[in-house]
Design a protein around this motif. Sequence first.
Motif, PDB file in Angstrom:
ATOM      1  N   PRO A  43      -5.039 -39.512   0.138  1.00 12.96           N
ATOM      2  CA  PRO A  43      -4.089 -38.332  -0.238  1.00 12.96           C
ATOM      3  C   PRO A  43      -5.519 -37.572  -1.326  1.00 12.96           C
ATOM      4  N   ASN A  44      -5.269 -36.287  -1.320  1.00 12.94           N
ATOM      5  CA  ASN A  44      -6.202 -35.440  -1.924  1.00 12.94           C
ATOM      6  C   ASN A  44      -5.884 -35.748  -3.430  1.00 12.94           C
ATOM      7  N   PRO A  45      -6.978 -36.231  -4.304  1.00 14.86           N
ATOM      8  CA  PRO A  45      -6.796 -36.288  -5.410  1.00 14.86           C
ATOM      9  C   PRO A  45      -6.386 -35.328  -6.233  1.00 14.86           C
ATOM     10  N   GLU A  46      -6.872 -34.161  -5.831  1.00 18.76           N
ATOM     11  CA  GLU A  46      -6.505 -32.869  -6.438  1.00 18.76           C
ATOM     12  C   GLU A  46      -4.877 -32.142  -6.347  1.00 18.76           C
ATOM     13  N   ASN A  47      -4.367 -32.630  -5.005  1.00 19.70           N
ATOM     14  CA  ASN A  47      -3.220 -32.478  -4.270  1.00 19.70           C
ATOM     15  C   ASN A  47      -2.430 -33.286  -3.645  1.00 19.70           C
ATOM     16  N   PRO A  48      -1.718 -34.202  -3.806  1.00 19.31           N
ATOM     17  CA  PRO A  48      -1.240 -35.523  -3.325  1.00 19.31           C
ATOM     18  C   PRO A  48      -0.306 -35.056  -2.155  1.00 19.31           C
ATOM     19  N   SER A  49       0.144 -33.810  -2.220  1.00 19.28           N
ATOM     20  CA  SER A  49       0.807 -33.476  -0.908  1.00 19.28           C
ATOM     21  C   SER A  49      -0.240 -32.868   0.440  1.00 19.28           C
ATOM     22  N   GLN A  50      -1.349 -33.303   0.068  1.00 19.59           N
ATOM     23  CA  GLN A  50      -2.283 -33.227   1.157  1.00 19.59           C
ATOM     24  C   GLN A  50      -3.078 -34.433   1.537  1.00 19.59           C
ATOM     25  N   ILE A  51      -3.273 -34.468   2.629  1.00 15.74           N
ATOM     26  CA  ILE A  51      -4.209 -35.839   3.022  1.00 15.74           C
ATOM     27  C   ILE A  51      -5.598 -35.393   3.819  1.00 15.74           C
ATOM     28  N   LEU A  52      -6.773 -35.887   3.254  1.00 18.43           N
ATOM     29  CA  LEU A  52      -7.931 -35.464   3.685  1.00 18.43           C
ATOM     30  C   LEU A  52      -8.406 -36.659   4.598  1.00 18.43           C
ATOM     31  N   LEU A  53      -9.043 -36.236   5.699  1.00 17.17           N
ATOM     32  CA  LEU A  53      -9.643 -36.979   6.793  1.00 17.17           C
ATOM     33  C   LEU A  53     -11.159 -36.620   7.041  1.00 17.17           C
ATOM     34  N   PHE A  54     -11.760 -37.712   7.133  1.00 17.02           N
ATOM     35  CA  PHE A  54     -13.347 -37.502   6.938  1.00 17.02           C
ATOM     36  C   PHE A  54     -13.729 -37.507   8.488  1.00 17.02           C
ATOM     37  N   ARG A  55     -14.539 -36.150   8.934  1.00 18.39           N
ATOM     38  CA  ARG A  55     -14.893 -36.110  10.306  1.00 18.39           C
ATOM     39  C   ARG A  55     -13.983 -36.201  11.457  1.00 18.39           C
ATOM     40  N   SER A 284     -18.874 -40.138  -1.473  1.00 11.92           N
ATOM     41  CA  SER A 284     -17.586 -40.360  -2.117  1.00 11.92           C
ATOM     42  C   SER A 284     -16.972 -39.022  -2.653  1.00 11.92           C
ATOM     43  N   ALA A 285     -17.996 -38.143  -2.996  1.00 16.37           N
ATOM     44  CA  ALA A 285     -17.622 -36.688  -3.479  1.00 16.37           C
ATOM     45  C   ALA A 285     -17.202 -35.954  -2.347  1.00 16.37           C
ATOM     46  N   ILE A 286     -17.907 -36.145  -1.035  1.00 17.69           N
ATOM     47  CA  ILE A 286     -17.731 -35.270   0.148  1.00 17.69           C
ATOM     48  C   ILE A 286     -16.226 -35.855   0.727  1.00 17.69           C
ATOM     49  N   THR A 287     -16.147 -36.964   0.836  1.00 15.91           N
ATOM     50  CA  THR A 287     -14.654 -37.574   1.196  1.00 15.91           C
ATOM     51  C   THR A 287     -13.398 -37.124   0.523  1.00 15.91           C
ATOM     52  N   GLU A 288     -13.686 -36.916  -0.838  1.00  6.99           N
ATOM     53  CA  GLU A 288     -12.703 -36.396  -1.768  1.00  6.99           C
ATOM     54  C   GLU A 288     -12.727 -34.774  -1.829  1.00  6.99           C
ATOM     55  N   ASN A 289     -13.412 -34.171  -0.920  1.00  7.91           N
ATOM     56  CA  ASN A 289     -13.391 -32.840  -0.728  1.00  7.91           C
ATOM     57  C   ASN A 289     -13.992 -32.155  -2.254  1.00  7.91           C
ATOM     58  N   LYS A 290     -15.094 -32.679  -2.702  1.00  2.00           N
ATOM     59  CA  LYS A 290     -15.400 -32.129  -3.869  1.00  2.00           C
ATOM     60  C   LYS A 290     -16.942 -31.604  -3.750  1.00  2.00           C
ATOM     61  N   ASP A 291     -17.249 -31.561  -2.384  1.00  2.00           N
ATOM     62  CA  ASP A 291     -18.590 -30.879  -2.337  1.00  2.00           C
ATOM     63  C   ASP A 291     -18.430 -29.957  -1.196  1.00  2.00           C
ATOM     64  N   LEU A 292     -18.463 -28.502  -1.552  1.00  2.00           N
ATOM     65  CA  LEU A 292     -18.074 -27.463  -0.610  1.00  2.00           C
ATOM     66  C   LEU A 292     -19.252 -27.381   0.680  1.00  2.00           C
ATOM     67  N   LYS A 293     -20.315 -27.743   0.251  1.00  5.67           N
ATOM     68  CA  LYS A 293     -21.279 -27.742   1.107  1.00  5.67           C
ATOM     69  C   LYS A 293     -21.137 -28.474   2.625  1.00  5.67           C
ATOM     70  N   TYR A 294     -20.303 -29.313   2.320  1.00  7.82           N
ATOM     71  CA  TYR A 294     -19.696 -30.364   3.617  1.00  7.82           C
ATOM     72  C   TYR A 294     -18.549 -30.188   3.920  1.00  7.82           C
ATOM     73  N   ALA A 295     -17.806 -29.195   3.310  1.00  2.00           N
ATOM     74  CA  ALA A 295     -16.172 -28.911   3.505  1.00  2.00           C
ATOM     75  C   ALA A 295     -15.862 -29.125   5.002  1.00  2.00           C
ATOM     76  N   ASN A 296     -16.799 -28.840   5.829  1.00  2.00           N
ATOM     77  CA  ASN A 296     -16.400 -28.840   7.469  1.00  2.00           C
ATOM     78  C   ASN A 296     -16.396 -30.203   7.966  1.00  2.00           C
ATOM     79  N   TRP A 297     -16.615 -31.197   7.027  1.00  2.00           N
ATOM     80  CA  TRP A 297     -16.740 -32.473   7.462  1.00  2.00           C
ATOM     81  C   TRP A 297     -15.050 -33.227   6.886  1.00  2.00           C
ATOM     82  N   VAL A 298     -14.449 -32.311   6.079  1.00  6.00           N
ATOM     83  CA  VAL A 298     -13.139 -32.911   5.914  1.00  6.00           C
ATOM     84  C   VAL A 298     -12.029 -31.971   6.382  1.00  6.00           C
ATOM     85  N   ASN A 299     -11.052 -32.617   7.162  1.00 11.28           N
ATOM     86  CA  ASN A 299      -9.965 -32.124   7.609  1.00 11.28           C
ATOM     87  C   ASN A 299      -8.824 -32.132   6.585  1.00 11.28           C
TER      88      ASN A 299
END
Length: 304
Positions: A43-55, A284-299
């Motif tokens: 679950p997105n730590p910043e928005n629990p109504s979203q799920i983050l999937l890595f790559r 860890s920061a990337i999988t939590e969608n906290k690094d915009l440089k790698y935002a394309n790795w996170v759905n």
Amino acid sequence: MHNFLPIAYFENQFIAFENAKISIATHALHYGTAAFGGMRGIPNPENPSQILLFRLERHCQRLSQSAKFLNYDLPADKIEQIIVDFVKKNKPSQSFYIRPLVYSSGLGIAPRLHNIEKDFFVYGLEMGDYLSPDGISCRISSWYRQEDRSFPLRGKISAAYITSALAKTEAVESGFDEAILMNSQGKVCEATGMNVFMVRNGQLITPGFEQDVLEGITRDSILTLAKDLGIETIQRPIDKSELFIADEVFLSGTAAKITPVKRIETFTLPSDRPITEKLREKLSAITENKDLKYANWVNVIPLE
């Protein structure tokens, strides 16, 4: 005790997990004619109504490629859409793991890949740490990794994991947490479900694909991150003795993420792991969608 997600994708429909069952005569059960994937979601730590999937896209591509070894054409975009729908239907509230699997679903007896039905299912379960994030102990397994000339190692084929199962049990029953397998040339290959990295003199080193390792997606991510962080990376054969005197050793994989190794056989490794920790914090920061440089790795999957 596993906490399985309530909905599975099975035989072209979404049904209750407990109703997704196969026959005891299923071909894949007898001959290992299956291939699987694995990916984490949170679950997105910043928005629990979203799920983050890595790559997600890369995982679906690898599973589609694995399916080709089974004589099965399963497009990556179809897998991706099913997984997105799967997540939306389950609405997971905890960190979880998705297991998609392609398999020979026919009830034939002969080992073959032609003239037999194929199918695809997806299920999931809640999952925290697969291995201790504080570090683990490893032994060198007496079992050796298969060779690409006798097994399609560019696919994540289920039959290959009998070697992993033998090595894992051997390790645990002899007092270790995990096993490291060598390849047929006597070089370091991988762990039972993870790639192996070591650090020596500031260089990050891992076996190349010619060493019969799985094309790990976390492995690929780490190599990219290391280069971006200015860490010199080398892909080359690794001798067993190098692991014993390495500055740092860690394992990587979807389930394991980045897991430091504290001890290999009787050799205790340094507790100071600056490169391991730098990469682990970055990933860890990337999988939590906290690094915009790698935002394309996170759905980002909206649940509403």
